[in-house]
Each structure stands twice: as structure tokens, then as C-alpha cells.
Design a protein around this motif. Structure first.
Motif, short mmCIF file in Angstrom:
data_model
loop_
_atom_site.label_atom_id
_atom_site.label_comp_id
_atom_site.label_asym_id
_atom_site.label_seq_id
_atom_site.Cartn_x
_atom_site.Cartn_y
_atom_site.Cartn_z
N PHE A 5 27.30 -64.52 9.19
CA PHE A 5 27.99 -63.35 9.49
C PHE A 5 29.01 -63.28 9.96
N GLN A 7 31.48 -61.44 12.59
CA GLN A 7 30.64 -60.69 13.96
C GLN A 7 31.37 -59.79 14.13
N PRO A 10 30.69 -54.76 10.99
CA PRO A 10 28.84 -54.44 11.31
C PRO A 10 27.87 -55.48 10.20
N VAL A 11 27.05 -55.15 10.47
CA VAL A 11 26.33 -56.58 10.08
C VAL A 11 25.65 -55.49 9.15
N TYR A 12 25.42 -54.18 9.14
CA TYR A 12 24.73 -53.11 7.98
C TYR A 12 25.56 -53.64 7.08
N LEU A 13 26.65 -52.83 7.61
CA LEU A 13 27.90 -53.37 6.53
C LEU A 13 27.84 -54.81 5.49
N ARG A 38 10.93 -55.41 6.70
CA ARG A 38 11.19 -57.50 7.06
C ARG A 38 11.02 -58.41 6.60
N ALA A 41 15.20 -59.06 6.39
CA ALA A 41 15.73 -59.93 7.60
C ALA A 41 14.94 -60.92 8.52
N GLY A 45 17.43 -63.41 7.77
CA GLY A 45 18.13 -63.94 9.42
C GLY A 45 19.17 -62.43 10.47
N ILE A 46 18.23 -61.87 10.11
CA ILE A 46 18.97 -60.43 10.85
C ILE A 46 18.16 -59.61 11.50
N ASN A 47 18.07 -58.93 12.46
CA ASN A 47 17.40 -57.63 13.36
C ASN A 47 16.59 -57.41 12.29
N PRO A 48 15.40 -56.82 12.26
CA PRO A 48 15.17 -55.63 11.46
C PRO A 48 15.44 -54.72 10.99
N ASN A 49 15.33 -54.23 12.84
CA ASN A 49 16.47 -52.79 12.81
C ASN A 49 17.83 -52.81 12.18
N THR A 50 18.49 -53.72 11.72
CA THR A 50 19.62 -53.49 11.21
C THR A 50 18.83 -54.00 9.49
N ARG A 53 17.81 -50.32 9.09
CA ARG A 53 19.73 -49.35 8.69
C ARG A 53 20.12 -49.45 7.03
#
Lengths: 126, 225
Positions: A5, A7, A10-13, A38, A41, A45-50, A53
Motif C-alpha cells: 500500500f 502510505q 487512504p488504505v480504504y481508497l 474478515r 483483511a 494484510g489490512i486492519n478489519p476496520n479498514t 470501511r
């Protein structure tokens, strides 16, 4: 599989862009089931919240559909798929034109180069 | 929500913590970032009530009880002669909210053996073992002190996996670090500390979206001035 990614974006984009690209090329076909939040993610390799989103945003943009208790799917709406494709193409062309204009190359020369490059690529792949 | 209000701590004439306030939301990974000596570990000990504070309050879901928080310090808490298996059994015997299934699952993922003696574990494996001690407690808040310090890049990536896993879900995690390169894309929120003060606070995605900056970029700006 971990994805590299940028940095500063935004990761979600970046996740949405990845999906758009795969939808446009039909690597992800209309109606195809997609991983759960899940699973995504873990795969990217990303945060489940991301992941959450990104899916929420894609639902709002109608790229994916989610019904209760079943996995989310890629949209069946061909108009949306076509729209994504033309958006991506337009963005790529705009970016290309910007770099070509920065060099100050005239249009006929640029078009000639493009045609030549396309022909050469065709030969390489044949 | 874990709330920290106005923490103050002086050692002699030095302000170690100078009115530190922040919150940790459920379901987020919050990073306390600061150079060595910024007060990171002191804040964590303060939250857990392990050192006396001059003033300030810590509220966890509105109460003063620490029962909802698991705390993993940056040193080995288990006696070194114990095996991994003995240590996990010990946790199981002493903590009602110990989740044996989570522990076993993480043990397999991290490829640790129950027969391994703790003191013989490599630094990377000790870090993995410490994370198991925290994550296998079914508690909504987890506090990790420098879980990635001094670990090689490959092991760091293996460890960072846990922040992408289902074990993240439903937890508010507060961790301290001074190196964020390998985990930057996993962080929800960053709090920058300097000389015992919070000098900057950001939502990581918002910082990228509004300012086109990475956490690293911001870190350089904050600490270079």
C-alpha cells in the motif's frame, strides 16, 4: 498474500481502486461472491476496520451488494461495470496526457508512437 | 471507551507526564508514538495503576475497574524456566476470562511449541508468546508496550498479521512504539508524545485523505521541529 500500500493514500481508497480494476477487467465477474470483511483483511494484510470501511463505501457506490446473511457480491448492473471501466480508462488517459504535455510532444507524433507501441506489444504476445 | 484525563506525574523537578489526555475507542488500533523517554511506558503503567500518579483519572467504559483491560509490558512476565505450555496452563488456572481456544490457535499460527522453554525462545518468539498472553484474555481492551521493539522485519510482518485477524475484532488496542514502518497501514489512530505531553493526534486515514501524508511523514515533521 500481502499487498503493497501507498502510505500517503487512504488504505480504504486503495482497496476500492483494487476492486474497481478487477471489476473492469471482469477478473471479478458480475454477481460473483466476494470475501467476507474478515477474509479480505487477512488476504490484503489490512486492519478489519479498514476492510469494513471499504465495503461500506463500495455498497454506497453500488459496486457491491449485500443482503442479510449471505456473502456480498459484485454488482450485476452492467451499466455500473461499464461506468467503472470508462472511469478507469479516462483517468489513465488523463494521466498519460499530462505526462506527454509536460514534454510538449504534438498529438500526431504521440498517436503514432502509441500505435507503434501497441503493434509491438501485439507481436511480443503473439 | 478507555479514557485518560489529565495524567500528571513528576519525578523530582522533571514533568514526566504533563496533563496527558486521550481516548481509545473500541474496535480501533491506537498507537502512542514517541521517541525514547517521551513517557509512553509511564502512561501505560499509569493507566494500569502500577505507579502512583500525581493527578488524573482513567475510566474504562465509565468505571475505574481494570478488569476489562489486558496489559502486556515490554518484558517477560512469566518465569523463564517455565515451558510455553506450563505458562498457558497457569494463565488458564488463574484467569476466568482466559480463552484456551484462542491461545491454541495463536500458538499454531505462530508455530510455537508447548514444550519450548520460555527463556530459550528467540526475541521474536518471545514477542509472539507475549502477544498470546494478551490476546487470549477475553477482554475488550488490550495494552501492549513496544510489542515490536528490536524484532527483525520478517518476524514483525508475522506478528503484524494479528492486527489483520479476527482476534482484533471487538477490541480497543493501545500500543506504544517508536518504529511504525511495517505496521503503519494497520493503525487507526496515532497520538504523538513529546516530553510527557500529547503534541499531536490524528486519524491515520484522515491524515492521508486530507493532507496526503503518511504517519511517517507527520512523525518527521513533528519530531524534527
Amino acid at each position: 498474500m500481502s499487498y503493497e500500500f501507498d502510505q500517503r493514500i487512504p488504505v480504504y481508497l486503495q482497496v476500492i481502486a483494487l476492486f474497481k480494476q478487477r471489476i473492469a477487467t471482469r477478473e471479478l465477474a458480475p454477481g460473483q461472491e466476494i470475501p467476507s470483511r474478515r477474509e479480505l483483511a487477512a488476504q490484503l494484510g489490512i486492519n478489519p476496520n479498514t476492510a469494513q470501511r471499504a465495503y461500506k463505501e463500495m455498497e454506497e457506490q453500488q459496486l457491491i451488494t449485500t443482503e442479510r446473511n449471505v456473502p456480498s457480491r459484485i454488482t450485476m448492473d452492467e451499466r455500473i461495470v461499464e461506468k467503472i471501466r470508462s472511469e478507469l480508462l479516462e483517468a489513465a488517459v488523463t494521466e498519460f496526457i499530462q505526462s506527454v504535455q509536460a514534454i510538449g510532444a504534438p498529438l500526431p507524433e504521440v498517436v503514432g508512437k502509441i500505435e507503434q507501441a501497441y503493434a509491438n506489444r501485439g507481436k511480443q504476445h503473439a | 471507551m478507555l479514557e485518560v484525563h489529565g495524567l500528571k506525574k513528576r519525578y523530582g523537578r522533571k514533568n514526566v507526564l504533563d496533563n496527558v489526555s486521550f481516548t481509545v475507542q473500541p474496535n480501533t488500533l491506537t498507537c502512542l508514538i514517541g521517541l525514547n523517554g517521551a513517557g509512553k511506558s509511564t502512561i501505560l503503567k499509569g493507566i494500569m495503576g502500577l505507579i502512583p500518579l500525581d493527578s488524573g483519572t482513567v475510566l474504562i467504559d465509565g468505571t475505574g475497574s481494570k478488569d476489562a483491560v489486558a496489559y502486556i509490558p515490554d518484558l517477560q512476565t512469566m518465569p523463564g524456566h517455565m515451558t510455553v505450555g506450563d505458562a498457558l496452563d497457569y494463565m488458564n488456572d488463574h484467569y476466568a476470562d482466559w480463552n484456551g481456544e484462542t491461545a491454541e490457535s495463536l500458538l499454531r499460527t505462530f508455530q510455537l511449541m508447548r514444550t519450548d522453554v520460555i527463556t530459550d525462545l528467540s526475541k521474536g518468539n518471545q514477542a509472539k508468546f507475549n502477544l498470546i498472553l494478551g490476546f487470549a484474555l477475553d477482554r475488550p481492551y488490550l495494552i501492549l508496550d513496544e510489542p515490536l521493539a528490536g524484532i527483525d522485519i520478517f518476524t514483525k510482518e508475522q506478528i503484524a498479521w494479528i492486527f489483520t485477524s479476527e482476534f482484533m475484532e471487538g477490541r480497543g488496542i493501545l500500543m506504544t512504539t517508536h518504529e511504525i514502518d511495517e505496521i503503519e497501514h494497520l493503525i487507526d489512530r496515532v497520538i504523538f508524545l513529546q516530553d510527557g505531553r500529547v503534541i499531536d493526534e490524528h486519524d491515520a486515514e484522515e491524515m492521508r485523505e486530507l493532507h496526503g501524508k503518511s504517519v511517517q511523514d507527520r512523525m518527521r515533521e513533528v519530531y524534527a521541529r
